[in-house]
Design an enzyme around this catalytic site. Structure first.
Site, PDB file in Angstrom:
ATOM      1  N   HIS A 273      50.794 -33.114 -61.874  1.00 56.50           N
ATOM      2  CA  HIS A 273      51.918 -33.568 -62.686  1.00 56.50           C
ATOM      3  C   HIS A 273      53.191 -32.824 -62.286  1.00 56.50           C
ATOM      4  CE1 HIS A 273      48.515 -34.777 -65.255  1.00 56.50           C
ATOM      5  NE2 HIS A 273      49.331 -35.701 -65.720  1.00 56.50           N
ATOM      6  N   ASP A 345      47.458 -42.936 -59.483  1.00 53.82           N
ATOM      7  CA  ASP A 345      47.858 -42.092 -60.597  1.00 53.82           C
ATOM      8  C   ASP A 345      49.360 -42.302 -60.789  1.00 53.82           C
ATOM      9  OD1 ASP A 345      47.698 -40.250 -62.642  1.00 53.82           O
ATOM     10  OD2 ASP A 345      46.639 -38.743 -61.471  1.00 53.82           O
TER      11      ASP A 345
END
Length: 448
Positions: A273, A345
């Protein structure tokens, strides 16, 4: 086709008309080729090489038919109907099916309504920030479906990350299910199946039809900041056994489960992230530890796989897994035989957003063999990805056949799961919570 005989003046007029059409077509083709060549040169400056210097030729009757992806859950008649549908769709509608988008707030704002009306997304993903209460969450999913139905789009994928444990997006009044790590400590396949069934029933009760679970990462690195107890454990065989049980429970309850994070995020020491993790693992290590759960899931009918943002230089030194043709097409599709839906993702995560132009990254993902780009944050970023993909197809960078394959996979699963943009009632949360306790009580060690 046989033509009726015409009078001499009519024949002369028809001959002149056809000659003018041929001249216009020749000039148009010459101009289009030169424009395309200029576009290809410009595109190469972004670092994305076009597939061909010439635009893709239309499929002639004498050419080989398109090789559509496998769809064993559909009848031959359904597959034929679906292929015809894909061929008849506009470019704009096709490209939208390649995106699952995030949105802000608890109601569709103007930007979200525009995305739906322009068909720039084939689905949406919601997070806790979108789900303040039970009633507001159901109102939101119903409203998204209503807007999409009015716009005439294909039924929406409505997705969520609901894994149990610390990754739970549903409103706080919904009791959390145990983490995968807790299920793994028990080791019971029946426990994993019961947990998967409860996960599926809960997300379905809120209007979701896709759940980004189960996690098939093997928890091999104690310093991993992002996986930990999201994994069933450190044993590949245990992860495979429990993950497959949970996945099958999703399918049996009408929810598309998406296994993640291929080819394995369990050994990273960096959160993707925030930045791009780099792993020095080669194929021998991957075959031994990371890949077995994914191989087992594919062999047991997994229909969708999420690919991670991790760089594996021994497999591809130039691109992370999510943008890598050697990893998506070479490893996942060719070597492991997966012909289902490949989802990235979130492309707005730091691992991608800080290292690539977002539109280029989406194009690279599709070229690598991916199908659905996940764009979780920013309506402007969603439109950017949509425009970039559309331009890439128009320029020939993404071939029409590559586009059609992905659209076919998307619509096949929407057909298999009988998606329809129909409203649902607000669920009785007390009843859902009681059902969960009753279903999991035989396996939990924290109950009296």
């Amino acid at each position: 086709m046989r033509l009726k005989r015409k009078s001499t003046p009519q024949l002369k007029t028809r001959t002149a008309f056809m000659a003018s059409l041929l001249l216009v077509a020749f000039v148009g083709a010459f101009v289009h080729w030169n424009i395309h060549a200029a576009d290809s040169t410009a595109l190469s400056l972004t670092g994305i090489a076009p597939v061909s210097a010439h635009p893709p030729a239309p499929l002639a009757a004498s050419q080989e038919p398109i090789q559509w992806p496998t769809a064993p859950a559909l009848t031959l008649e359904q597959q034929t109907t679906l292929a015809d549908k894909v061929m008849a769709m506009s470019l704009s509608d096709k490209v939208g099916q390649l995106i699952i988008a995030g949105l802000d707030g608890e109601l569709p704002d103007a930007a979200t309504r525009a995305i739906i009306n322009n068909r720039e997304a084939g689905g949406f993903i919601l997070f806790r920030s979108n789900m303040e209460s039970v009633s507001s969450t159901v109102s939101l999913t119903n409203r998204l479906k209503e807007l999409n139905r009015r716009a005439g789009g294909e039924p929406l994928f409505l997705a969520v990350d609901e894994e149990g444990g610390r990754v739970s997006r549903l409103p706080s009044s919904v009791d959390k299910l145990p983490s995968s790590g807790e299920v793994g400590k028990n080791g019971s396949e029946a426990y994993a199946r019961a947990a998967g069934e409860q996960l599926a029933k809960r997300v379905k009760a809120f209007g979701f039809n896709v759940n980004f679970a189960p996690v098939l990462d093997v928890n091999s690195n104690p310093d991993n900041p992002v996986i930990g107890d999201r994994s069933f454990g450190s044993s590949p065989s245990l992860v495979a056994k429990l993950g497959i049980a949970e996945l099958e429970a999703h399918k049996n309850n009408g929810v598309l489960g998406v296994v993640k994070h291929f080819p394995g995020h369990g050994d990273t020491a960096v959160d993707s992230h925030l930045e791009l993790p780099v792993l020095d693992n080669g194929m021998s290590r991957l075959k031994q530890l990371e890949l077995p759960p994914f191989e087992a899931a594919i062999d047991n009918g997994a229909e969708a796989v999420m690919v991670a943002h991790i760089l594996l230089p021994k497999l591809d030194p130039d691109a992370p897994a999510s943008l890598s043709k050697p990893i998506i097409s070479g490893l996942l599709r060719d070597k492991l035989g997966f012909d289902g839906l490949v989802i990235s993702d979130d492309l707005t995560m730091g691992a991608i957003n800080d290292n690539y132009h977002l539109g280029d990254a989406a194009v690279r993902f599709i070229l690598a063999g991916g199908d659905v780009a996940l764009v979780c944050h920013g309506s402007d970023k969603i439109s950017l990805v949509y425009d970039s993909l559309k331009k890439a197809v128009s320029r020939g960078t993404i071939s029409t056949q590559r586009l059609n394959e992905s659209v076919y996979r998307v619509l096949a699963l929407k057909t298999v799961y009988k998606l329809a943009d129909q409203p649902i009632p607000v669920p009785a949360i007390e009843q859902l919570n009681k059902q969960m306790e009753a279903a999991l009580a035989p396996y939990r060690t924290d109950t009296p």
